[in-house]
Design a protein around this motif. Sequence first.
Motif, PDB file in Angstrom:
ATOM      1  N   ASP A  50       0.836  -1.201   0.000  1.00 21.06           N
ATOM      2  CA  ASP A  50       0.000   0.000   0.000  1.00 21.06           C
ATOM      3  C   ASP A  50       0.875   1.259   0.000  1.00 21.06           C
ATOM      4  O   ASP A  50       0.589   2.241  -0.677  1.00 21.06           O
ATOM      5  CB  ASP A  50      -0.914   0.012   1.230  1.00 21.06           C
ATOM      6  N   SER A  51       1.934   1.198   0.786  1.00 20.42           N
ATOM      7  CA  SER A  51       2.842   2.340   0.851  1.00 20.42           C
ATOM      8  C   SER A  51       3.523   2.586  -0.483  1.00 20.42           C
ATOM      9  O   SER A  51       3.688   3.732  -0.919  1.00 20.42           O
ATOM     10  CB  SER A  51       3.902   2.108   1.944  1.00 20.42           C
ATOM     11  N   ILE A  52       3.915   1.508  -1.150  1.00 20.68           N
ATOM     12  CA  ILE A  52       4.552   1.652  -2.465  1.00 20.68           C
ATOM     13  C   ILE A  52       3.593   2.303  -3.455  1.00 20.68           C
ATOM     14  O   ILE A  52       3.958   3.214  -4.210  1.00 20.68           O
ATOM     15  CB  ILE A  52       5.035   0.281  -2.981  1.00 20.68           C
ATOM     16  N   GLY A  53       2.342   1.826  -3.446  1.00 20.68           N
ATOM     17  CA  GLY A  53       1.343   2.414  -4.347  1.00 20.68           C
ATOM     18  C   GLY A  53       1.100   3.880  -4.038  1.00 20.68           C
ATOM     19  O   GLY A  53       1.020   4.723  -4.943  1.00 20.68           O
ATOM     20  N   LEU A  54       0.971   4.201  -2.746  1.00 21.33           N
ATOM     21  CA  LEU A  54       0.751   5.597  -2.346  1.00 21.33           C
ATOM     22  C   LEU A  54       1.936   6.482  -2.732  1.00 21.33           C
ATOM     23  O   LEU A  54       1.766   7.601  -3.220  1.00 21.33           O
ATOM     24  CB  LEU A  54       0.533   5.669  -0.835  1.00 21.33           C
ATOM     25  N   ALA A  55       3.140   5.988  -2.498  1.00 25.01           N
ATOM     26  CA  ALA A  55       4.335   6.767  -2.845  1.00 25.01           C
ATOM     27  C   ALA A  55       4.394   7.015  -4.345  1.00 25.01           C
ATOM     28  O   ALA A  55       4.761   8.106  -4.803  1.00 25.01           O
ATOM     29  CB  ALA A  55       5.587   6.036  -2.368  1.00 25.01           C
ATOM     30  N   ASN A  56       4.032   6.011  -5.122  1.00 29.54           N
ATOM     31  CA  ASN A  56       4.062   6.167  -6.582  1.00 29.54           C
ATOM     32  C   ASN A  56       2.960   7.115  -7.057  1.00 29.54           C
ATOM     33  O   ASN A  56       3.124   7.828  -8.051  1.00 29.54           O
ATOM     34  CB  ASN A  56       3.888   4.804  -7.260  1.00 29.54           C
ATOM     35  N   GLY A  57       1.815   7.106  -6.336  1.00 30.49           N
ATOM     36  CA  GLY A  57       0.716   7.979  -6.752  1.00 30.49           C
ATOM     37  C   GLY A  57       0.874   9.409  -6.282  1.00 30.49           C
ATOM     38  O   GLY A  57       0.257  10.321  -6.844  1.00 30.49           O
ATOM     39  N   THR A  58       1.677   9.632  -5.258  1.00 28.61           N
ATOM     40  CA  THR A  58       1.865  10.994  -4.726  1.00 28.61           C
ATOM     41  C   THR A  58       3.198  11.569  -5.195  1.00 28.61           C
ATOM     42  O   THR A  58       3.256  12.378  -6.116  1.00 28.61           O
ATOM     43  CB  THR A  58       1.788  10.972  -3.193  1.00 28.61           C
ATOM     44  N   SER A  59       4.283  11.097  -4.590  1.00 28.92           N
ATOM     45  CA  SER A  59       5.604  11.584  -5.008  1.00 28.92           C
ATOM     46  C   SER A  59       5.910  11.181  -6.444  1.00 28.92           C
ATOM     47  O   SER A  59       6.566  11.918  -7.181  1.00 28.92           O
ATOM     48  CB  SER A  59       6.686  11.035  -4.070  1.00 28.92           C
ATOM     49  N   GLY A  60       5.436  10.011  -6.851  1.00 28.67           N
ATOM     50  CA  GLY A  60       5.628   9.593  -8.244  1.00 28.67           C
ATOM     51  C   GLY A  60       4.937  10.534  -9.214  1.00 28.67           C
ATOM     52  O   GLY A  60       5.442  10.797 -10.307  1.00 28.67           O
ATOM     53  N   ASN A  61       3.780  11.032  -8.811  1.00 31.32           N
ATOM     54  CA  ASN A  61       3.067  12.004  -9.651  1.00 31.32           C
ATOM     55  C   ASN A  61       3.878  13.294  -9.778  1.00 31.32           C
ATOM     56  O   ASN A  61       3.974  13.891 -10.857  1.00 31.32           O
ATOM     57  CB  ASN A  61       1.696  12.295  -9.042  1.00 31.32           C
ATOM     58  N   ALA A  62       4.472  13.719  -8.657  1.00 35.55           N
ATOM     59  CA  ALA A  62       5.328  14.910  -8.692  1.00 35.55           C
ATOM     60  C   ALA A  62       6.568  14.658  -9.543  1.00 35.55           C
ATOM     61  O   ALA A  62       7.020  15.537 -10.284  1.00 35.55           O
ATOM     62  CB  ALA A  62       5.720  15.298  -7.272  1.00 35.55           C
ATOM     63  N   VAL A  63       7.131  13.458  -9.443  1.00 34.83           N
ATOM     64  CA  VAL A  63       8.284  13.097 -10.262  1.00 34.83           C
ATOM     65  C   VAL A  63       7.929  13.141 -11.743  1.00 34.83           C
ATOM     66  O   VAL A  63       8.702  13.636 -12.570  1.00 34.83           O
ATOM     67  CB  VAL A  63       8.806  11.701  -9.867  1.00 34.83           C
ATOM     68  N   LEU A  64       6.753  12.616 -12.080  1.00 32.12           N
ATOM     69  CA  LEU A  64       6.318  12.628 -13.473  1.00 32.12           C
ATOM     70  C   LEU A  64       6.205  14.059 -13.985  1.00 32.12           C
ATOM     71  O   LEU A  64       6.687  14.385 -15.083  1.00 32.12           O
ATOM     72  CB  LEU A  64       4.967  11.916 -13.602  1.00 32.12           C
ATOM     73  N   PHE A  65       5.587  14.910 -13.190  1.00 38.53           N
ATOM     74  CA  PHE A  65       5.436  16.302 -13.619  1.00 38.53           C
ATOM     75  C   PHE A  65       6.798  16.991 -13.713  1.00 38.53           C
ATOM     76  O   PHE A  65       7.078  17.720 -14.664  1.00 38.53           O
ATOM     77  CB  PHE A  65       4.545  17.057 -12.632  1.00 38.53           C
ATOM     78  N   ALA A  66       7.657  16.753 -12.722  1.00 38.16           N
ATOM     79  CA  ALA A  66       8.994  17.354 -12.745  1.00 38.16           C
ATOM     80  C   ALA A  66       9.780  16.879 -13.956  1.00 38.16           C
ATOM     81  O   ALA A  66      10.450  17.663 -14.635  1.00 38.16           O
ATOM     82  CB  ALA A  66       9.732  17.000 -11.453  1.00 38.16           C
TER      83      ALA A  66
END
Length: 834
Positions: free
Chosen positions: A350-366
């Motif tokens: 769950d943590s991996i999914g959340l990290a990818n959906g939150t910080s991962g989303n920021a990484v994608l935008f960056a």
Amino acid sequence: MATLLQRLGLAAAKRAWLVIVVWVVVLGGLGAGFALFGGTLASTFSISGTPAQNVADQLQSSLPDADRGTGQVVFSTSDGSAFSADQQADIVDALTAAGTTSGVSSTINPFQTEADRQAQQTKLTAAAAQITTATAQLDAGQAQLDQAKAQLEAAGANAPAGAADQLTSQQATLDQNKADLATQQKQVTDGQRLLDASAKIQTVSTDGSTAVGTVVFDKSTADVTPEDKQAAVNAINATSIPGVDVNYSSTMTSITIGVSAGEIVGILIAAIVLFVMLGSLIAAGLPLLSSFIGVGVGALGVLAFSGVVSMSSSTVTLGLMLGLAVGIDYSLFILNRHRQQLRQGVPLHDSIGLANGTSGNAVLFAGLTVIIALAALNVTGIGFLGLMGTAGAVCVGVAVLVALTLTPALMSLAGLRVLPKKERAVLGSQKHASVTEHTPEHADTKARKEGTLATRHPIVILAAGIIALLIVAIPALSMRLALPDGTSQPADSTEYKSYSQIDHAFGAGLNGAIIVVANLPTTSDAAALTGLEADVADKLLAVNNVVAAAPAGASADNRTVIFQVIPSDGPSAESTEQVVTDLRNLSSSLDNQLGVTIGVTGLTAINIDISAKLAGILPIYLFIVLGLSILIMILVFRSIAVPLIATAGFLLTVLATFGAVTAVYQWGWLGAVFGIHDPGPILSFLPILLIGIIFGLAMDYQLFITSGMREAHVHGMEARKAVNAGLRSARPVVVAAGIIMVSVFGGFVFGDLVEARTIGFGLAVGVLIDAFVVRLLLIPAAMHLLGEKAWWLPRWLDKITPDVDVEGAKIERFDEAPSAGDASTDRPPALVDA
């Protein structure tokens, strides 16, 4: 998008080995593609449509052999004495051996060239002496004839019959002889004028201790392979020449992409920073492993196309720099969020999914921001620069994909070992409260009690920071642009030694020869052609700071003649730039006086044109990037002030970076530290590259810092306290990411590639200034002063601005963290609208 990335992270976590195998297969496939289809890397640059390139294209059609690749071999005696007869013979044997290798058309013997010149001078001197003797004889004959005419006139009617006709015939013969002698005199004079004009184009130095041989390849410059160059070099090196040092110009050496000691040190520093920050070897190794895979895929993917697309070594090096730096940072951002959630008791998957959906989303935008900035280099219309931007964008894109897929897979395999032992021991226990002091929530609470340096003294920090950066930017006012020459090579390299020896023995200008292509009118004979060539050479020699000019080849119809023009200074000197301009301005005058038009080309002129075009496009590109910065920030932060502050900070970063680069590489400050032995102009495409790349990276840091401030403010925290909360939350990871990027980029400063050293220094300084001065000090200080006004947005603009959920706020977090042992690791968190 946040939901999609969450599901992608969960899928990668559950099928970790499959994801890893896929990336390894992709890496291997691209490696095989490069081995099978990869080509060579170019050491020169070109831009279609520049005046010099247009002349080169014309020359290629009228005189194809002129485009054959050449390389210079510099022979010099070890003790500075003149070459002995045996040494000369050995040098000739070495060049002869090189001429028999595959890919070499011929070689030019410097001693024979010099001997031919001396023989020509001897011949002209003898001819001039003969003409002087003949002139004296004709003058004596004319005096005798004049005396006979006087005697005949005095005799009057008593003159012998037919004497007048005889004297008239003798006068006609004498006049014809004078005319023939005048023609010969002009031919000798024209020949001497050409020889005098080329006096400083030498192949053997005046003291006889240095000689320059030339290897002529059978292909065009762009098509000469590293194997052809190496074969010629090996043949020369295999010939024993006692007491003689041999060095090669850059056109005789091949470019290799490798890892230098400086780059290894940079990576080691990044590893140490990761370990200190994360407290776990496994956690520290995870971003490094991800970045290595990503940069391998990106770089090999770019190199696989080197067989069909001409690209320079700088293109690949830029991709390596960016892929490695952002690869580490992007994986770190996701890993850091994952670790925070594990501390709160969120189940592993769950943590991996959340990290990818939150910080991962920021990484994608960056990442998209960096990709857009790099891809925008194509709007400059400069082919090689657009290719560099595209290659960099590809490597950054791969880094983003690796961070969003491979990083979750590796985190899944690592499990709770991404946390230090002590944290794993207390996870889920009553002692867990002590661990949560590192969470953003704790930072928010602490921010309510006290401010940061930037917010405690905002006016002082803002004023001091701006003044300091403007002072650092001062050297940029004198920045000159040029492409690198031999002086920028490492002092112990064969390229630098050959360049320096030519400079010392023959003058700096011989390293910066300019090619002038003259279009001549039809001439009646060889003598007329020689006279016209001499007239053109004299006009070229009359140009300020030109020390020699000589014909170097002609087309079959003698309508196109190549002149080699030697300036007084090297290829990157300001005076040489002016010589190119003056030569072009001379064309109209030559056309009016001699019916000759000229064009200027050659590597020196091409490089000058490239630098001029890059300097001209720089303000336009900067304007595009600044506008893009404001629009992106308005979209992300729904504010007017924040984008303006962020863009102003970016501009300060760029100016200060330009100043630092100019001070070190052009002025020579701290030159001993960075291995700069001959300060000179700045790499011509560096400023535009720095603008694009620093913009992307600056927006990354702005995003990770300001998004936390905005999140705190949106959730009801007062604006100034929200600045502290967001800053404290993001500061550790931004500091670590900044140090890592500075280390990685800084590692290239001490590498072997000239362009890589300058680019690495510029990026390292740019990140250092932007992350640690602008984003962590100036931006928070400015936002603290603005308070609530920082988040003001006109109502009409608010209505039409789409809601970009960069931080993945629409993903609901667990209200209560379940214990590590009783939660299902497969159940994703619920999704609700924000």
